[in-house]
Scaffold this motif. Structure first.
Motif, mmCIF file in Angstrom:
data_model
loop_
_atom_site.group_PDB
_atom_site.id
_atom_site.type_symbol
_atom_site.label_atom_id
_atom_site.label_comp_id
_atom_site.label_asym_id
_atom_site.label_seq_id
_atom_site.Cartn_x
_atom_site.Cartn_y
_atom_site.Cartn_z
ATOM 1 N N HIS A 299 64.028 -6.101 106.243
ATOM 2 C CA HIS A 299 63.750 -6.985 105.102
ATOM 3 C C HIS A 299 64.624 -6.619 103.912
ATOM 4 O O HIS A 299 65.230 -7.490 103.274
ATOM 5 C CB HIS A 299 62.280 -6.895 104.697
ATOM 6 C CG HIS A 299 62.050 -7.367 103.287
ATOM 7 N ND1 HIS A 299 62.104 -8.695 102.924
ATOM 8 C CD2 HIS A 299 61.810 -6.652 102.135
ATOM 9 C CE1 HIS A 299 61.900 -8.803 101.617
ATOM 10 N NE2 HIS A 299 61.730 -7.586 101.119
ATOM 11 N N LEU A 300 64.694 -5.332 103.583
ATOM 12 C CA LEU A 300 65.443 -4.910 102.405
ATOM 13 C C LEU A 300 66.930 -5.218 102.547
ATOM 14 O O LEU A 300 67.581 -5.640 101.585
ATOM 15 C CB LEU A 300 65.229 -3.409 102.160
ATOM 16 C CG LEU A 300 63.823 -3.014 101.690
ATOM 17 C CD1 LEU A 300 63.695 -1.496 101.620
ATOM 18 C CD2 LEU A 300 63.515 -3.627 100.333
ATOM 19 N N ILE A 301 67.471 -5.018 103.755
ATOM 20 C CA ILE A 301 68.891 -5.306 103.970
ATOM 21 C C ILE A 301 69.164 -6.799 103.822
ATOM 22 O O ILE A 301 70.151 -7.211 103.202
ATOM 23 C CB ILE A 301 69.340 -4.814 105.362
ATOM 24 C CG1 ILE A 301 69.330 -3.280 105.416
ATOM 25 C CG2 ILE A 301 70.737 -5.335 105.704
ATOM 26 C CD1 ILE A 301 69.564 -2.707 106.799
ATOM 27 N N GLU A 302 68.271 -7.626 104.377
ATOM 28 C CA GLU A 302 68.472 -9.080 104.327
ATOM 29 C C GLU A 302 68.213 -9.654 102.936
ATOM 30 O O GLU A 302 68.908 -10.565 102.494
ATOM 31 C CB GLU A 302 67.556 -9.771 105.352
ATOM 32 C CG GLU A 302 67.909 -9.485 106.805
ATOM 33 C CD GLU A 302 69.302 -9.946 107.166
ATOM 34 O OE1 GLU A 302 69.700 -11.035 106.704
ATOM 35 O OE2 GLU A 302 69.996 -9.210 107.896
ATOM 36 N N ALA A 303 67.209 -9.105 102.247
ATOM 37 C CA ALA A 303 66.774 -9.701 100.972
ATOM 38 C C ALA A 303 67.519 -9.165 99.760
ATOM 39 O O ALA A 303 67.536 -9.806 98.707
ATOM 40 C CB ALA A 303 65.275 -9.470 100.777
ATOM 41 N N THR A 304 68.134 -7.995 99.869
ATOM 42 C CA THR A 304 68.816 -7.390 98.730
ATOM 43 C C THR A 304 70.291 -7.763 98.796
ATOM 44 O O THR A 304 71.051 -7.225 99.595
ATOM 45 C CB THR A 304 68.652 -5.854 98.743
ATOM 46 O OG1 THR A 304 67.269 -5.531 98.897
ATOM 47 C CG2 THR A 304 69.169 -5.255 97.450
ATOM 48 N N LYS A 305 70.674 -8.699 97.943
ATOM 49 C CA LYS A 305 72.023 -9.260 98.002
ATOM 50 C C LYS A 305 72.957 -8.543 97.021
ATOM 51 O O LYS A 305 72.646 -8.416 95.841
ATOM 52 C CB LYS A 305 72.002 -10.755 97.669
ATOM 53 C CG LYS A 305 71.085 -11.588 98.552
ATOM 54 C CD LYS A 305 71.537 -11.565 100.015
ATOM 55 C CE LYS A 305 70.664 -12.466 100.891
ATOM 56 N NZ LYS A 305 71.042 -12.382 102.313
ATOM 57 N N THR A 331 88.649 -1.477 110.070
ATOM 58 C CA THR A 331 87.890 -2.690 109.731
ATOM 59 C C THR A 331 86.740 -2.894 110.713
ATOM 60 O O THR A 331 85.630 -3.246 110.316
ATOM 61 C CB THR A 331 88.826 -3.919 109.753
ATOM 62 O OG1 THR A 331 89.886 -3.711 108.809
ATOM 63 C CG2 THR A 331 88.061 -5.190 109.385
ATOM 64 N N GLU A 332 87.010 -2.658 111.989
ATOM 65 C CA GLU A 332 85.947 -2.768 113.005
ATOM 66 C C GLU A 332 84.841 -1.757 112.739
ATOM 67 O O GLU A 332 83.650 -2.064 112.855
ATOM 68 C CB GLU A 332 86.532 -2.572 114.405
ATOM 69 C CG GLU A 332 87.418 -3.713 114.869
ATOM 70 C CD GLU A 332 88.058 -3.430 116.214
ATOM 71 O OE1 GLU A 332 87.824 -2.336 116.763
ATOM 72 O OE2 GLU A 332 88.807 -4.301 116.713
ATOM 73 N N GLU A 333 85.228 -0.521 112.393
ATOM 74 C CA GLU A 333 84.245 0.523 112.091
ATOM 75 C C GLU A 333 83.429 0.147 110.853
ATOM 76 O O GLU A 333 82.219 0.349 110.815
ATOM 77 C CB GLU A 333 84.963 1.857 111.867
ATOM 78 C CG GLU A 333 84.051 3.013 111.503
ATOM 79 C CD GLU A 333 83.020 3.312 112.581
ATOM 80 O OE1 GLU A 333 81.914 3.788 112.224
ATOM 81 O OE2 GLU A 333 83.299 3.062 113.763
ATOM 82 N N TYR A 334 84.087 -0.416 109.852
ATOM 83 C CA TYR A 334 83.374 -0.862 108.648
ATOM 84 C C TYR A 334 82.352 -1.944 108.996
ATOM 85 O O TYR A 334 81.206 -1.901 108.533
ATOM 86 C CB TYR A 334 84.367 -1.398 107.615
ATOM 87 C CG TYR A 334 83.702 -2.106 106.452
ATOM 88 C CD1 TYR A 334 83.105 -1.377 105.433
ATOM 89 C CD2 TYR A 334 83.649 -3.492 106.398
ATOM 90 C CE1 TYR A 334 82.483 -2.008 104.371
ATOM 91 C CE2 TYR A 334 83.029 -4.133 105.345
ATOM 92 C CZ TYR A 334 82.440 -3.398 104.331
ATOM 93 O OH TYR A 334 81.808 -4.038 103.298
ATOM 94 N N GLU A 338 78.398 -1.466 108.199
ATOM 95 C CA GLU A 338 78.091 -2.101 106.909
ATOM 96 C C GLU A 338 76.591 -2.137 106.618
ATOM 97 O O GLU A 338 76.143 -1.822 105.512
ATOM 98 C CB GLU A 338 78.668 -3.518 106.854
ATOM 99 C CG GLU A 338 78.443 -4.164 105.487
ATOM 100 C CD GLU A 338 78.897 -5.611 105.447
ATOM 101 O OE1 GLU A 338 78.671 -6.267 104.421
ATOM 102 O OE2 GLU A 338 79.463 -6.091 106.458
ATOM 103 N N LYS A 339 75.794 -2.518 107.630
ATOM 104 C CA LYS A 339 74.346 -2.576 107.415
ATOM 105 C C LYS A 339 73.790 -1.214 107.031
ATOM 106 O O LYS A 339 72.943 -1.097 106.144
ATOM 107 C CB LYS A 339 73.639 -3.087 108.682
ATOM 108 C CG LYS A 339 73.436 -4.581 108.725
ATOM 109 C CD LYS A 339 72.459 -4.948 109.834
ATOM 110 C CE LYS A 339 72.107 -6.417 109.795
ATOM 111 N NZ LYS A 339 71.070 -6.766 110.796
#
Length: 440
Positions: A299-305, A331-334, A338-339
């Motif tokens: 939730h926090l990852i999706e909702a915190t923009k 770039t692939e590693e990033y 990222e999440k």
């Protein structure tokens, strides 16, 4: 020395560090004088080497070393004093035709700035917190498992519906060679059951992996694969029988109760069921807590923009790894990480704003409690505090253990914080219902 910061945008900045000859020259001269005292150069007595020769041989290396030390100290001090919240480390900008022979130097570094954002812990749609309980079906299944586990095995001449068979599953093309034991009752479908009924030790039975068993755990036991993997596999395998047994179920008597929970701790089947429900409740709590952490994290990852300095971070990943990376690999590693990075920033903000840091006293207390619980499992019910202190001191003297235990304690703190502050909706479910909702 002069340091300035140019803000490119909210997430990117450039730091410029100017170092003049006066900033490093005294230190360089001092080091070269010490070199002169100890230098062993053919043709000259120790301590009598001409200074010009020492400068010619060592001067440039000493200058480069001292300028780099000044540079790193200045950067670290500047970031600290300016309280800059950066991601990764400053990246030196590529300066073509850089000349170390000049007296004054100018260096530039790229910075990736941490984004500013707000966190909403009270979503309109409440986050599900599962309350898993052991229903009668679960307890009855566990009772049957106990009876089988402590029951008596009797060898059989051929496979019957009540048999337990042991043998080896083989398929060379999928590199399967696994010894397994299962009950005929675990097989799914009349065709599979009929393939085994009447077979004897040494017989080889051919079956398909897909749809062979009724329960998912049987696939892991038989093929070391999940049910889904076995379904996708759909391979033909052979099973060579090495043992055929029937299992006489154990009686629930005081001897069995004592084996399970210690002398006279349980005296009836009713008391046994209550104990099992308590044990199941503790196990289920761990699973429900982990799922709550998963749900809140998602939730926090999706909702915190917020935006990230993606280009900077990709370059930083490329330069900071142990092994060289292309920009495409970085770039692939990033993209993969990222999440995780987003949640680290969110978690860090929650920890800072709510003072959830782990103190040494808390860590020591947590370690002592852990040690005490382990000692109780081996019958040491009341260890002396000095003994706990000594063991804790040894454990906390190991950096890896300190890191591991600190992470465990912080997870506990975060879980407690979420339970007290996030908008939650409790849902009471059986374990089977929980598995169906979460994993299917």
């Amino acid at each position: 020395m002069n340091i300035t910061k140019e803000q490119i945008d909210e997430l990117n900045a450039i730091i410029k560090v100017d170092i003049a000859k006066d900033d490093y020259q005294d230190k360089v001269v001092s080091i070269l004088k010490n070199y002169r005292k100890t230098a062993n150069i053919p043709g000259f007595r120790k301590g009598h080497v001409p200074m010009g020769l020492v400068e010619k041989q060592y001067g440039m290396a000493v200058r480069v070393d001292e300028v780099n030390k000044l540079l790193q100290d200045a950067l670290s001090k500047f970031l600290s004093e300016e309280k800059l919240d950066v991601l990764g480390n400053p990246l030196p900008k590529n300066q073509e035709n850089f000349d170390w022979s000049v007296d004054d130097f100018s260096f530039e570094f790229e910075l990736g700035m941490a984004p500013k954002f707000d966190i909403n812990l009270k979503p309109k749609k409440a986050i599900v917190a599962y309350d898993i309980y052991a229903d009668d079906k679960t307890i009855d299944n566990q009772l049957k498992t106990i009876q089988k586990q402590y029951g008596k095995l009797t060898s059989q001449q051929e496979v019957a519906k009540d048999s337990e068979v042991t043998g080896v599953f083989v398929n060379e093309s999928i590199e399967l060679d696994n010894t397994a034991t299962f009950e005929i009752a675990q097989l799914k479908g009349k065709k599979n059951v009929d393939a085994f009924i009447g077979a004897k030790v040494g017989d080889v039975i051919t079956v398909k992996t897909k749809g062979l068993f009724s329960e998912a755990f049987s696939y892991q036991n038989a093929f070391k694969k999940t049910e889904d993997e076995a379904k996708d596999l759909n391979a033909e395998v052979t099973f060579t029988i090495s043992e055929i047994n029937s299992r006489e179920l154990a009686e629930f008597d005081q001897e069995l109760f004592d084996k399970l929970y210690g002398k006279d701790a349980v005296k009836t089947v009713t008391e046994l069921k209550e104990k099992m429900k308590e044990d199941a409740g503790r196990q289920f709590q761990q699973q429900s807590d982990q799922q709550l952490m998963n749900n809140v994290t998602e939730h926090l990852i999706e909702a915190t923009k917020f935006d990230l300095p993606a280009e900077f971070l990709q370059k930083w990943i490329q330069s900071s790894g142990e092994n060289p990376m292309t920009l495409e690999e970085a770039t692939e590693e990033y993209n993969r990480s990222e999440k995780g990075l987003r949640y680290q920033l969110i978690e860090g903000k929650i920890i800072q704003e709510n003072n959830l840091q782990v103190t040494f006293d808390e860590l020591k207390g947590y370690t002592k409690d852990m040690i005490k619980m382990q000692m109780m499992q081996y019958g040491q019910m009341n260890p002396e505090d000095k003994e706990l202190e000594d063991i804790a001191a040894r454990i906390l003297g190991n950096k890896e253990e300190v890191k591991r235990l600190s992470e465990q304690l912080m997870n506990q703190k975060m879980l407690t914080f979420f339970k007290e502050n996030v908008n939650l909706k409790t849902k009471k479910v059986t374990f089977d219902e929980f598995v169906k909702e979460v994993y299917n």
